[in-house]
Design a protein around this motif. Structure first.
Motif, PDB file in Angstrom:
ATOM      1  N   MET B   1       0.886  -1.198  -0.172  1.00  0.00           N
ATOM      2  CA  MET B   1       0.090  -0.084   0.012  1.00  0.00           C
ATOM      3  C   MET B   1       0.876   1.148   0.044  1.00  0.00           C
ATOM      4  O   MET B   1       1.798   1.310   0.799  1.00  0.00           O
ATOM      5  CB  MET B   1      -0.807  -0.048   1.149  1.00  0.00           C
ATOM      6  CG  MET B   1      -1.907  -1.131   1.250  1.00  0.00           C
ATOM      7  SD  MET B   1      -2.903  -1.178   0.160  1.00  0.00           S
ATOM      8  CE  MET B   1      -3.402  -2.928  -0.181  1.00  0.00           C
ATOM      9  N   ARG B   2       0.536   2.222  -0.548  1.00  0.00           N
ATOM     10  CA  ARG B   2       1.332   3.408  -0.745  1.00  0.00           C
ATOM     11  C   ARG B   2       0.407   4.702  -0.157  1.00  0.00           C
ATOM     12  O   ARG B   2      -0.626   4.943  -0.237  1.00  0.00           O
ATOM     13  CB  ARG B   2       1.494   3.816  -2.320  1.00  0.00           C
ATOM     14  CG  ARG B   2       2.384   4.722  -2.511  1.00  0.00           C
ATOM     15  CD  ARG B   2       3.052   4.841  -3.819  1.00  0.00           C
ATOM     16  NE  ARG B   2       3.690   5.804  -4.240  1.00  0.00           N
ATOM     17  CZ  ARG B   2       4.367   6.138  -5.453  1.00  0.00           C
ATOM     18  NH1 ARG B   2       3.908   5.126  -6.469  1.00  0.00           N
ATOM     19  NH2 ARG B   2       5.159   6.982  -5.612  1.00  0.00           N
ATOM     20  N   VAL B   3       1.325   5.296   0.739  1.00  0.00           N
ATOM     21  CA  VAL B   3       0.936   6.348   1.398  1.00  0.00           C
ATOM     22  C   VAL B   3       1.360   7.597   1.003  1.00  0.00           C
ATOM     23  O   VAL B   3       2.718   7.690   0.932  1.00  0.00           O
ATOM     24  CB  VAL B   3       1.066   6.116   3.162  1.00  0.00           C
ATOM     25  CG1 VAL B   3       0.062   7.448   3.997  1.00  0.00           C
ATOM     26  CG2 VAL B   3       0.272   4.870   3.295  1.00  0.00           C
ATOM     27  N   LEU B   4       0.612   8.715   0.902  1.00  0.00           N
ATOM     28  CA  LEU B   4       1.390   9.993   0.927  1.00  0.00           C
ATOM     29  C   LEU B   4       1.302  11.001   2.217  1.00  0.00           C
ATOM     30  O   LEU B   4       0.281  11.094   2.677  1.00  0.00           O
ATOM     31  CB  LEU B   4       0.642  10.814  -0.091  1.00  0.00           C
ATOM     32  CG  LEU B   4       1.057  12.452  -0.471  1.00  0.00           C
ATOM     33  CD1 LEU B   4       2.611  12.428  -0.883  1.00  0.00           C
ATOM     34  CD2 LEU B   4       0.316  13.013  -1.448  1.00  0.00           C
ATOM     35  N   VAL B   5       2.398  11.297   2.791  1.00  0.00           N
ATOM     36  CA  VAL B   5       2.639  11.989   3.908  1.00  0.00           C
ATOM     37  C   VAL B   5       2.920  13.732   3.699  1.00  0.00           C
ATOM     38  O   VAL B   5       3.896  13.852   2.737  1.00  0.00           O
ATOM     39  CB  VAL B   5       3.665  11.720   4.858  1.00  0.00           C
ATOM     40  CG1 VAL B   5       3.600  12.597   6.134  1.00  0.00           C
ATOM     41  CG2 VAL B   5       3.263  10.080   5.184  1.00  0.00           C
ATOM     42  N   VAL B   6       1.908  14.385   4.054  1.00  0.00           N
ATOM     43  CA  VAL B   6       1.826  15.712   3.685  1.00  0.00           C
ATOM     44  C   VAL B   6       2.233  16.626   5.005  1.00  0.00           C
ATOM     45  O   VAL B   6       1.188  16.596   5.812  1.00  0.00           O
ATOM     46  CB  VAL B   6       0.575  16.435   2.798  1.00  0.00           C
ATOM     47  CG1 VAL B   6       0.913  17.826   2.485  1.00  0.00           C
ATOM     48  CG2 VAL B   6       0.556  15.387   1.606  1.00  0.00           C
ATOM     49  N   GLU B   7       3.473  16.937   5.207  1.00  0.00           N
ATOM     50  CA  GLU B   7       3.653  17.677   6.394  1.00  0.00           C
ATOM     51  C   GLU B   7       4.916  18.568   6.221  1.00  0.00           C
ATOM     52  O   GLU B   7       5.958  18.148   5.606  1.00  0.00           O
ATOM     53  CB  GLU B   7       4.052  16.696   7.435  1.00  0.00           C
ATOM     54  CG  GLU B   7       4.679  17.046   8.735  1.00  0.00           C
ATOM     55  CD  GLU B   7       3.711  17.722   9.723  1.00  0.00           C
ATOM     56  OE1 GLU B   7       2.675  17.369   9.986  1.00  0.00           O
ATOM     57  OE2 GLU B   7       4.202  19.088   9.756  1.00  0.00           O
ATOM     58  N   ASP B   8       4.632  19.816   6.692  1.00  0.00           N
ATOM     59  CA  ASP B   8       5.760  20.781   6.294  1.00  0.00           C
ATOM     60  C   ASP B   8       6.918  20.655   7.537  1.00  0.00           C
ATOM     61  O   ASP B   8       7.917  21.203   7.292  1.00  0.00           O
ATOM     62  CB  ASP B   8       5.338  22.122   6.379  1.00  0.00           C
ATOM     63  CG  ASP B   8       4.517  22.623   7.741  1.00  0.00           C
ATOM     64  OD1 ASP B   8       4.073  21.969   8.109  1.00  0.00           O
ATOM     65  OD2 ASP B   8       4.829  23.959   7.768  1.00  0.00           O
TER      66      ASP B   8
END
Lengths: 466, 226
Positions: B1-8
C-alpha cells in the motif's frame, strides 16, 4: 443612594415639583391681586351706600327745621350696620350699633362685630337749609356704614379654588405627557444600552443604533463605545491568535518528540540507531525548550518594568557584533558598522538591549547571501538614537510587512521552522522597544535588502553602567 | 500500500514516513500544499496523511480540490489547531478521519490501516481467500492454518492482491501502489517477487494460487466453489 434609580422617573418628578412650585407662586400672586381688587370694589360699595345715606338725608324734607333720614328709596343689606347722626349726636337712623370710630371722613376701618370681620366707612357731610338766605342753617351729618368682609373672602377663595383645581388638572396632564415624552427621548439610550449588552467575548460586534447617532449628546458615547469595542476585539483576537499559535507550536514540538521516541520503540534496534535517535530527540527537546523560554521572555517583556534600568547601547552593539562574529564567519558575511563611538544611554536593561540587538543582527545575518555585508549605522537626532541594520538579502514581502512583528507569524510558513527560528524573535524585539518608549520598523532598502530601524529615546549622555 | 505524507515540519514528517515504512507501506512525502496536490492528483495513493497548516496551499484546500476532482483516496487529517478548523467542517469537506497533535504513532498506523481496509471494502483486519488467511495487523499469512514465511515485499504483493480476489491487477498498478519514489526498482522486480511468492504458495496448495495473465497482469485465483 438607592440601588436602582430611574432617570425618567427623576426627570418627571423634578419637572412636576417645579411646576407645582410655580403654580403655588402663581396662585399666591393671583389671590393677592384678587383680594386687592375685591376690597377696592368692596370699599367703593361702602362709599356709594354711605353717600346714598348721606344723600337721602340731604334730599329729605325738613320737619320743624330739623333734618331726617328718608329711607324710602334705600335698599340696604340685612347684615349692614349703619348709623346716621347729626352734630348733636342725635341718631337720625340706624341699623345695629356701629362701634366707636375715628371722626375723619372717608376712612375705612376694620373691626370685629359679634365674631364677624366688618369694614366700616365714616363719612361726614352737611345739610343746608335755605342756603344763601340770612336764616340759612347748616347741619353736620356723620354717616357710619359697615358691611361684613366674609363675602369678599368668599369670592377670593372661590378664585383660589378655581386656580388650584385647574393647576392640578394641568399637572396631571403634564405628568402623563412628560412620562411619554421622556420615555421617547430616553429610548435611544435604552437601545444603545441594549446593543452594548450584547457584547461579550464570543460576540464582538457592536453597531451603534441609528437613533443614538441622531442625537448630538449620544453621538460621542456611541462612537466611543464602537471604538472601544473594536480595540477590545482586536486585542482579544490578538490574544486568541497568540494562544492558538503558541498551542500549535508547542503541540508540534511535542508531536516531534513523541513520534521520535515512539519510532525508536517500534522494534528492537542497534545501539547506534538508539544513540542517533536519542540525540535527535534531545535536539527536539532543545527546540521546545527554546520556544518555551522565548514565550516566557515575551510574557515578561509585556509587563511594565519594575524599575528603570539604563545601559549604553553603543557598548551593547559592540558586544553583540563580537558575539556574532563566529556565526558571521560561518555565513561568510561581513559586518560593517559606523557612527557609535560615544556612549549613548537608553532606558532599557543591558540584557534586554543585548537580546534586541543580537536578534536583529542574527536575523540580518541569516537573510544575507554568502559573501554579503550587513551594515549597522547609528545616528543621533536630538533626543533620539536611530539604529539601522541592513542586509543585502532578498528583502521582505510587502504583504507580510504589517504582520512581521506578530508572534509566530511566518511569511513563508515553512521557512521559520526550517531555519530554526521560533517565530518569536521579532515580537520580542518589538516588546523590548515598546517597553522603553522606542519604535522598531522593518522596510525594504531601495537598493535591495531589508532594513530594520530601531528608534530609542536617549536617557542621559552618561548612563549609569549596569 | 502506498501512502502520501503531507507535513511541512521536516522532523515530524521524517518520523511519520519512517514509522509507516517500518510497517510495510510505500511512503512519499510532500512538504507543501502544491507538491501535495501534484502527488495526489496522480491517484496512485491508498491513503493521504494530510497536515492542515501548510505553505503554498493549505491542507483544507488540498482536500477540497481532491474531492472536487473526484479522487476518493482516503484522507487522514493531522491538526494541532482543534479550535480553528472544526472537525465537523473537515469531515464535511471529505476527510475520513483526523488525529490531533501530539498524536500516538501507533494510533496513526492503526488508523491508516483501518482507513485503507475500509476503502478496499472490508472492515476486518483478517483477509480470507479460500484457505489463504492474511492477518493485516500482525502481517502473517497462513494456508489452512499453516504459516507461510514471506519477505516484506512478497507479503505486500499478496495483501494487495487479496484485497481484490479474482480481479486482474496490472504490473503497473502493483509498481505504483507498492513502491514509493525513493525506491530503486525495475519493472521486472515484480515478476521476480511474484514467482517467489507463487513458489512458496504452491508448496501447500495443489494448484497455482496466483495466475499470470499475459500482458494484463496478475490475479489471485479463487476455488471453483466461489
Amino acid at each position: 443612594m438607592t440601588s436602582s434609580a430611574s432617570i425618567a422617573r427623576r426627570l418627571t418628578l423634578s419637572v412636576l415639583v417645579l411646576e407645582l412650585l410655580a403654580a403655588v407662586a402663581l396662585i399666591a400672586t393671583v389671590a393677592n391681586h384678587e383680594r386687592h381688587i375685591q376690597f377696592e370694589a368692596f370699599d367703593a360699595n361702602l362709599r356709594a351706600t354711605a353717600n346714598a345715606l348721606l344723600g337721602s338725608v340731604q334730599e329729605s324734607e325738613t320737619k320743624d327745621g330739623s333734618i331726617q333720614l328718608d329711607r324710602q328709596n334705600l335698599v340696604l343689606p340685612m347684615r349692614a350696620i349703619y348709623s346716621v347722626t347729626n352734630s348733636e349726636g342725635l341718631v337720625l337712623g340706624a341699623q345695629g350699633t356701629p362701634p366707636e370710630l375715628p371722626h375723619a371722613s372717608g376712612t375705612v376701618t376694620k373691626t370685629k362685630m359679634a365674631g364677624h370681620a366688618y369694614r366700616f366707612l365714616v363719612l361726614t357731610g352737611e345739610r343746608s337749609i335755605d342756603p344763601g338766605t340770612p336764616h340759612a342753617v347748616y347741619h353736620h351729618i356723620r354717616v357710619v356704614y359697615g358691611l361684613p368682609e366674609g363675602r369678599v373672602w368668599h369670592t377670593v377663595f372661590e378664585g383660589i379654588r378655581f386656580f388650584a383645581i385647574s393647576t392640578l388638572v394641568l399637572l396631571g396632564i403634564t405628568a402623563l405627557l412628560l412620562t411619554w415624552l421622556i420615555r421617547r427621548f430616553l429610548l435611544p439610550i435604552g437601545e444603545l444600552a441594549h446593543e452594548a449588552e450584547r457584547i461579550d467575548s464570543e460576540n464582538w460586534t457592536f453597531r451603534a443604533p441609528q437613533s443614538s447617532k441622531h442625537f448630538v449628546e449620544l453621538r460621542p458615547l456611541a462612537s466611543s463605545i464602537e471604538k472601544t469595542v473594536l480595540r477590545l476585539q482586536r486585542s482579544f483576537e490578538q490574544q486568541r491568535r497568540f494562544t492558538s499559535d503558541a498551542a500549535h507550536e508547542l503541540k508540534t514540538d511535542l508531536a516531534i518528540i513523541k513520534s521520535s521516541l515512539q519510532l525508536l520503540t517500534m522494534r528492537r534496534r542497534t545501539v547506534e540507531e538508539y544513540e542517533c535517535g536519542l540525540s535527535l530527540g534531545l535536539n527536539d527537546i532543545g527546540r521546545l525548550e527554546k520556544t518555551v523560554q522565548e514565550m516566557l521572555t515575551l510574557a515578561r517583556l509585556e509587563q511594565a518594568p519594575k524599575e528603570l534600568k539604563t545601559c549604553d547601547i553603543a557598548e551593547v552593539l559592540q558586544e553583540v557584533i563580537v558575539q556574532s562574529h563566529s556565526f558571521a564567519e560561518m555565513k561568510k558575511v561581513r559586518v560593517a558598522h559606523r557612527g557609535f563611538e560615544e556612549h549613548i544611554g537608553v532606558p532599557m536593561g543591558k540584557e534586554d538591549a543585548l537580546l534586541l540587538c543580537s536578534n536583529v543582527l542574527i536575523n540580518a545575518l541569516q537573510h544575507s547571501p554568502s559573501a554579503g555585508v550587513v551594515d549597522i549605522t547609528a545616528a543621533r537626532e536630538a533626543e533620539t538614537i536611530f539604529l539601522r541594520v541592513r542586509d543585502h538579502g532578498s528583502g521582505i514581502i510587502e504583504e507580510d510587512r504589517p504582520f512581521l512583528f506578530d508572534a509566530f507569524y511566518r511569511g513563508d510558513a515553512s521557512r521559520s521552522r526550517k531555519s530554526g527560528g521560533t517565530g518569536l524573535g521579532l515580537s520580542i524585539c518589538k516588546a523590548i522597544c515598546n517597553r522603553s518608549g522606542g519604535i522598531i520598523t522593518i522596510a525594504n532598502h531601495p537598493e535591495g535588502g531589508a532594513v530594520v530601524e530601531i528608534r530609542l529615546p536617549i536617557f542621559s549622555p552618561n548612563p549609569a553602567r549596569t | 500500500m502506498r501512502v502520501l505524507v503531507v507535513e511541512d515540519e521536516p522532523r515530524l514528517a521524517a518520523n511519520i514516513v519512517a514509522s509507516l515504512r517500518e510497517v510495510g507501506f510505500a511512503v512519499d512525502h510532500a512538504s507543501d500544499g502544491l507538491e501535495a496536490w501534484q502527488f495526489a492528483e496522480q491517484g496512485i495513493f491508498d491513503l493521504i496523511v494530510l497536515d492542515l497548516m501548510l505553505p503554498g496551499r493549505d491542507g483544507k484546500s488540498v482536500l477540497r480540490l481532491l474531492r472536487t476532482k473526484g479522487l476518493h483516496t482516503p484522507v487522514l487529517i493531522l491538526t494541532a489547531q482543534e479550535g480553528k478548523t472544526s472537525i465537523v467542517e473537515l469531515l464535511n469537506c471529505g476527510a475520513d478521519d483526523y488525529l490531533a497533535k501530539p498524536f500516538d504513532l501507533g494510533e496513526l498506523i492503526a488508523r491508516s490501516k483501518a482507513l485503507i481496509r475500509r476503502s478496499k471494502g472490508t472492515s476486518s483486519p483478517l483477509l480470507r481467500v479460500d484457505n489463504l488467511e492474511i492477518d493485516t495487523v500482525r502481517q502473517t499469512v497462513t494456508w489452512s492454518g499453516q504459516i507461510i514465511e514471506l519477505s516484506p515485499i512478497e507479503y505486500r504483493i499478496l495483501e494487495y492482491l487479496a484485497h481484490r480476489p479474482r480481479a486482474v491487477v496490472s504490473k503497473k498498478e502493483l509498481l505504483e501502489h507498492l513502491y514509493d519514489y525513493d525506491w530503486e526498482h525495475h519493472s521486472n522486480v515484480i515478476e521476480a517477487h511474484i514467482s517467489n511468492l507463487r513458489r512458496k504458495l504452491t508448496q501447500l496448495a495443489t494448484e497455482p494460487v496466483i495466475e499470470t495473465l499475459r500482458h494484463r497482469g496478475y490475479r489471485l485465483r479463487v476455488e471453483s466453489a466461489q
